[in-house]
Design an enzyme around this catalytic site. Structure first.
Site, PDB file in Angstrom:
ATOM      1  CG  HIS A   1      -0.244   0.267   2.525  1.00 54.64           C
ATOM      2  ND1 HIS A   1      -0.092   1.521   3.057  1.00 54.64           N
ATOM      3  CD2 HIS A   1       0.353  -0.591   3.404  1.00 54.64           C
ATOM      4  CE1 HIS A   1       0.555   1.438   4.214  1.00 54.64           C
ATOM      5  NE2 HIS A   1       0.843   0.172   4.444  1.00 54.64           N
ATOM      6  CB  CYS A   2       1.144   4.264  -1.753  1.00 53.06           C
ATOM      7  SG  CYS A   2      -0.412   4.506  -2.637  1.00 53.06           S
ATOM      8  CB  VAL A   3      -0.037   8.201   1.055  1.00 54.79           C
ATOM      9  CG1 VAL A   3      -0.757   9.164   1.994  1.00 54.79           C
ATOM     10  CG2 VAL A   3       1.458   8.351   1.231  1.00 54.79           C
TER      11      VAL A   3
ATOM     12  NE  ARG B   1      -2.779   5.837  -5.044  1.00 50.70           N
ATOM     13  CZ  ARG B   1      -1.692   6.041  -5.763  1.00 50.70           C
ATOM     14  NH1 ARG B   1      -1.517   5.411  -6.893  1.00 50.70           N
ATOM     15  NH2 ARG B   1      -0.770   6.885  -5.362  1.00 50.70           N
TER      16      ARG B   1
END
Length: 464
Positions: A26-28, A30
């Site tokens: 995951h990112c910030v 999504r």
């Protein structure tokens, strides 16, 4: 706030079950999946889940927009339910690359190199904006702030120095990121990049006006002692060569001698190749690309602005927009400013305006709330929630946004609006524009706020 376990279960089911997940991270905002078969995803079912703000596929990854803060908890629950084990972004990148064609791989490589250095470049852009406020005449007074209040002059000078550092030593940043991407030692990448802008070399910005270019004489071969300040291609190609040489040597030199031999041989060989061949050739190619882009916009600024302003958002969907970051940096390095990035800032605002308009079109409370939060995000430069969560879901909103963006792009191109740096691509974007161009840029901002908003509401009401 805890995440509903049932909703995470529904996400897993909608993307084809845990057996369809090759890797996940995951990112910030999504969840990012490398899926075995994207054809198994039920997008309608997925986007009906309350936790999900939107979804899209890019660069071989299937991404599900959850939202800042919540995404981390959703990922932890996903790991528990699937048993897949936590994966790094690098693991997901490797798993997703199997599905990419050569062009997609090339675009992804550029994205992998430039995205990590983007925070430094954006920060530099914002600081240059503050410096513009202090040194630009006609903003607050007839003269500049530092002329009216001389005590601010040295503060502005320090801000300018800090802001310019990322651009002055840009090859060092690119060298670090490129070597990381190509599998070499990032530290050697930094050394390579700084070597290409060493103070003993003629500064690239003074190359055109130099009366005499200093040279090295290597066994009768004249090699120009020229630096590559603000250049992108020389350090990109040199980093690739350095990484390959380093990997080659590490495989063939005993561990006990690697520290003594690998780095010196790799840097020495790459340094010679860079100054003799890579630098001059790529410098010429970079200048040719810059000249071609400038020629197109000089010949037909209206058409160039209309096309780039309208096509930027579709390029975001494909991931190809990252390739233009290199062009922006090349333009800044060669000419002191870019006319492409201002259109990016306006494109982001246009997507936010279309998303905000959906508040007055939609009946569903969840989607109304999403339209507001995603519009705020786009106005601050992050367009994924608006683009994938709202506008693409209702195509007329997306078309309205790119229509406004195209018209604004055409207008500011005719007016010759430029930015000396890359900044935050939204409402704060004016800080990164040359103050002399603010008037035209603000008119462009008005276009991308009003036209997408009104078009979306009119078409939305007509469809109803």
């Amino acid at each position: 706030m805890a995440v509903d376990k049932k909703q995470v279960s529904k996400i897993i089911e909608a993307i084809g079950g845990k057996e369809n997940i090759a890797a996940a991270t995951h990112c910030v905002t999504r969840l990012r999946f490398a899926l075995v078969d994207e054809g198994k995803v039920d997008k309608e079912k997925l986007e009906s889940i309350d936790l999900v703000k939107g979804s899209f596929s890019t660069s071989g990854q299937f991404q599900v927009v959850i939202g800042q803060g919540t995404v981390d908890k959703a990922y932890q629950e996903l790991v528990k339910q699937t048993g897949i084990g936590e994966a790094s972004k690098e693991d997901v990148k490797k798993a997703s690359e199997q599905h990419l064609n050569p062009l997609q791989r090339a675009v992804k490589t550029l994205a992998d190199i430039f995205i990590p250095i983007l925070p430094a470049i954006v920060t530099a852009g914002l600081l240059m904006g503050i410096n513009n406020l202090l040194t630009g005449p006609g903003i607050f007074f007839e003269k500049s702030v530092v002329e009216v209040y001389p005590q601010w002059a040295d503060i502005a000078s320090i801000i300018n120095l800090i802001a310019n550092t990322a651009f002055t030593f840009l090859p060092g940043l690119i060298g670090w990121s490129a070597m990381t991407r190509f599998g070499g030692s990032p530290l050697l990448g930094i050394v390579l990049g700084l070597m290409l802008v060493h103070p003993d070399l003629l500064n690239a910005w003074g190359y055109g006006s130099a009366e005499k270019v200093p040279t090295w004489n290597i066994f009768g071969l004249e090699v120009e002692k020229v630096g590559y300040q603000g250049q992108v291609l020389p350090v990109l190609i040199a980093s690739y060569v350095l990484a390959k040489v380093e990997i080659f040597l590490r495989k063939r030199i005993s561990d006990s001698f690697q520290m003594l031999l690998v780095a010196p041989i790799a840097l020495l060989a790459t340094g010679f190749i860079s100054f003799v061949a890579i630098g001059p050739i790529t410098f010429a190619i970079g200048n040719a690309i810059t000249d071609a882009v400038i020629a197109v916009f000089n010949f037909a600024p209206f058409l160039g602005g209309l096309l780039y302003g309208g096509l930027y958002a579709p390029l975001v969907i494909t991931g190809m927009h990252h390739t233009f970051l290199a062009v922006d940096l090349q333009l800044i390095g060669n000419t002191g400013g870019t006319f492409l990035w201002p259109m990016v800032a306006l494109s982001n605002i246009a997507q936010g305006s279309a998303a905000l308009a959906m508040l007055f079109v939609l009946k569903d409370e969840k989607l109304k709330s999403l339209s507001v939060t995603s519009a705020v995000s786009a106005y601050l430069g992050v367009t994924e929630p608006a683009l994938f969560g709202v506008n693409l879901r209702y195509r007329y909103a997306f078309i309205s946004a790119i229509t406004g963006s195209a018209l604004a792009g055409a207008f500011i191109s005719i007016q010759g609006v430029k930015a000396p740096s890359i900044g935050v691509g939204g409402l704060p974007g004016f800080l990164s524009i040359f103050p002399a161009n603010w008037g035209a840029f603000f008119i462009g901002m008005a276009i991308v706020i009003i036209i997408p908003f009104l078009l979306t509401i009119v078409v939305g009401k007509m469809k109803k």
